[in-house]
Design a protein around this motif. Sequence first.
Motif, mmCIF file in Angstrom:
data_model
loop_
_atom_site.group_PDB
_atom_site.id
_atom_site.type_symbol
_atom_site.label_atom_id
_atom_site.label_comp_id
_atom_site.label_asym_id
_atom_site.label_seq_id
_atom_site.Cartn_x
_atom_site.Cartn_y
_atom_site.Cartn_z
ATOM 1 N N HIS A 69 -8.710 5.690 -2.638
ATOM 2 C CA HIS A 69 -8.123 4.793 -3.659
ATOM 3 C C HIS A 69 -9.060 3.613 -3.841
ATOM 4 O O HIS A 69 -9.091 2.694 -3.007
ATOM 5 C CB HIS A 69 -6.730 4.339 -3.196
ATOM 6 N N HIS A 71 -11.023 1.024 -7.098
ATOM 7 C CA HIS A 71 -11.260 0.662 -8.506
ATOM 8 C C HIS A 71 -12.704 0.144 -8.534
ATOM 9 O O HIS A 71 -12.931 -1.050 -8.688
ATOM 10 C CB HIS A 71 -10.306 -0.442 -8.950
ATOM 11 N N HIS A 238 0.538 4.169 -8.513
ATOM 12 C CA HIS A 238 0.691 2.861 -7.858
ATOM 13 C C HIS A 238 2.193 2.585 -7.873
ATOM 14 O O HIS A 238 2.753 2.249 -8.926
ATOM 15 C CB HIS A 238 -0.004 1.774 -8.666
ATOM 16 N N HIS A 261 0.446 2.289 -2.105
ATOM 17 C CA HIS A 261 0.989 0.939 -1.803
ATOM 18 C C HIS A 261 2.285 1.076 -1.014
ATOM 19 O O HIS A 261 2.289 0.942 0.188
ATOM 20 C CB HIS A 261 1.205 0.077 -3.064
ATOM 21 N N ASP A 313 -8.735 0.385 -1.452
ATOM 22 C CA ASP A 313 -8.223 -0.164 -2.719
ATOM 23 C C ASP A 313 -9.235 -1.144 -3.294
ATOM 24 O O ASP A 313 -8.864 -2.134 -3.930
ATOM 25 C CB ASP A 313 -6.854 -0.841 -2.509
HETATM 26 FE FE FE Z 1 -5.084 0.034 -6.615
#
Ligand code: FE
Length: 402
Positions: A69, A71, A238, A261, A313
């Motif tokens: 995970h 970005h 998410h 999460h 993340d």
């Molecule tokens: Fe995220």
Amino acid sequence: MTIALWKNARLVTLSSSTGWGIVDDGAMLTERGMIRWVGALGDLPQDQRVDEAHDLGGAVVTPGLVDCHTHLVYAGARAAEFELRLQGASYEAIARAGGGIRSTVAATRAASGERLYLLALDRLNALQAEGVTTIEIKSGYGLTERDEAKCLRVARRLARERPVTVRTTYLAAHALPPEFEHRDDAYIDAVCEWLTGLHVERLVDAVDAFCERIGFSLAQTQRVFDRAKSLGLPVKLHAEQLSDMGGTALAARYDALSCDHLEYANDDAVRAMAERGTVAVLLPGAYYFLRETKLPPVQALRDAGVPIAIATDHNPGTSPTLSPLLIMNMACTLFRLTPEEALRGMTMNGARALGLHDRGVLAPGMRADFVAWDVEHPNELAYWFGRRACRQVVVAGHAVRS
Ligand code: FE
Ligand code: DI6
């Protein structure tokens, strides 16, 4: 085909369902990027052909890390927002005022594909220097068809130019872009339409959404999932990061690969994941950086037999870290995972959260992705923090050069 012998290692195979699976004085044979044999060197058949031998110097060797995970592709930092939060502004309030994700969207739209590539390459190299051999990269900072495509192409280019497996995830349903203000349903229509084109260009491996008060509703998430399913793409979500929206149960109904999460996930959510084999991805970096206090239901997940993955993340707003080992440490200190659960979370269960079943353990038939560490026991991987413990990274049987 070359058969390589990797010897003089303390192998951490993770090959049974519990325990580290340590093999002392261990060795592996690799061929064509795959592991062919794993065991104690003394058990290697005498007449085994070996074309090249590598000495791992007595290191602890684990499967390559899977960061399931991230970005990774964006421009611009958010340190000023960090300062505002330290003065008491909440993440939600900043987002509602047009900051947060939207400020990264503006910077990402303004950046060229080349610039985004160089920024993401630097981040990828840092993650790989700490053992990452497989990474998921989400879009979600473009929020136009052109800019989402630009970011997904950067992710594909990283996979072509670096020795790493990249899985892309389409996250256009991340935030409402300013040009769609008060027209969120129209935006979701656009998100669904763009997906079809991006899928034809083979830019998308999975589809995600931010189901949250400051993101998108259950009904909107469902529309994105329906389009993904009609194209044969797996989904992830998410879910339950800042509030209990019921996104996890919805995602499980769509056989989501993972829900991520989960701080606010309730018992029904845990049950739904267990029933559908959905992986729980815990993200202690975001929990730490937002100074959250509501813990994810770790014991309930364990009791229900839900596989737990952990990931960096990596993103500029809530988890600007490039250290998977720090995240393993936080998973233990903040979420009370055991060091073994943390390693499984960043290897085999991370792979599972991406729908990959050919990696994450050291066993014959698996990809030859592994990492040699300067430690004596694998529990040290979650123990040290901020220490450079990675000695060598091997991807598909080849030592990675940075
Ligand atoms: Fe995220
Ligand atoms: N949850 C997160 O933690 C990231 N995205 C999301 O949906 C944060 C993204 C950001 O603040 O830029």
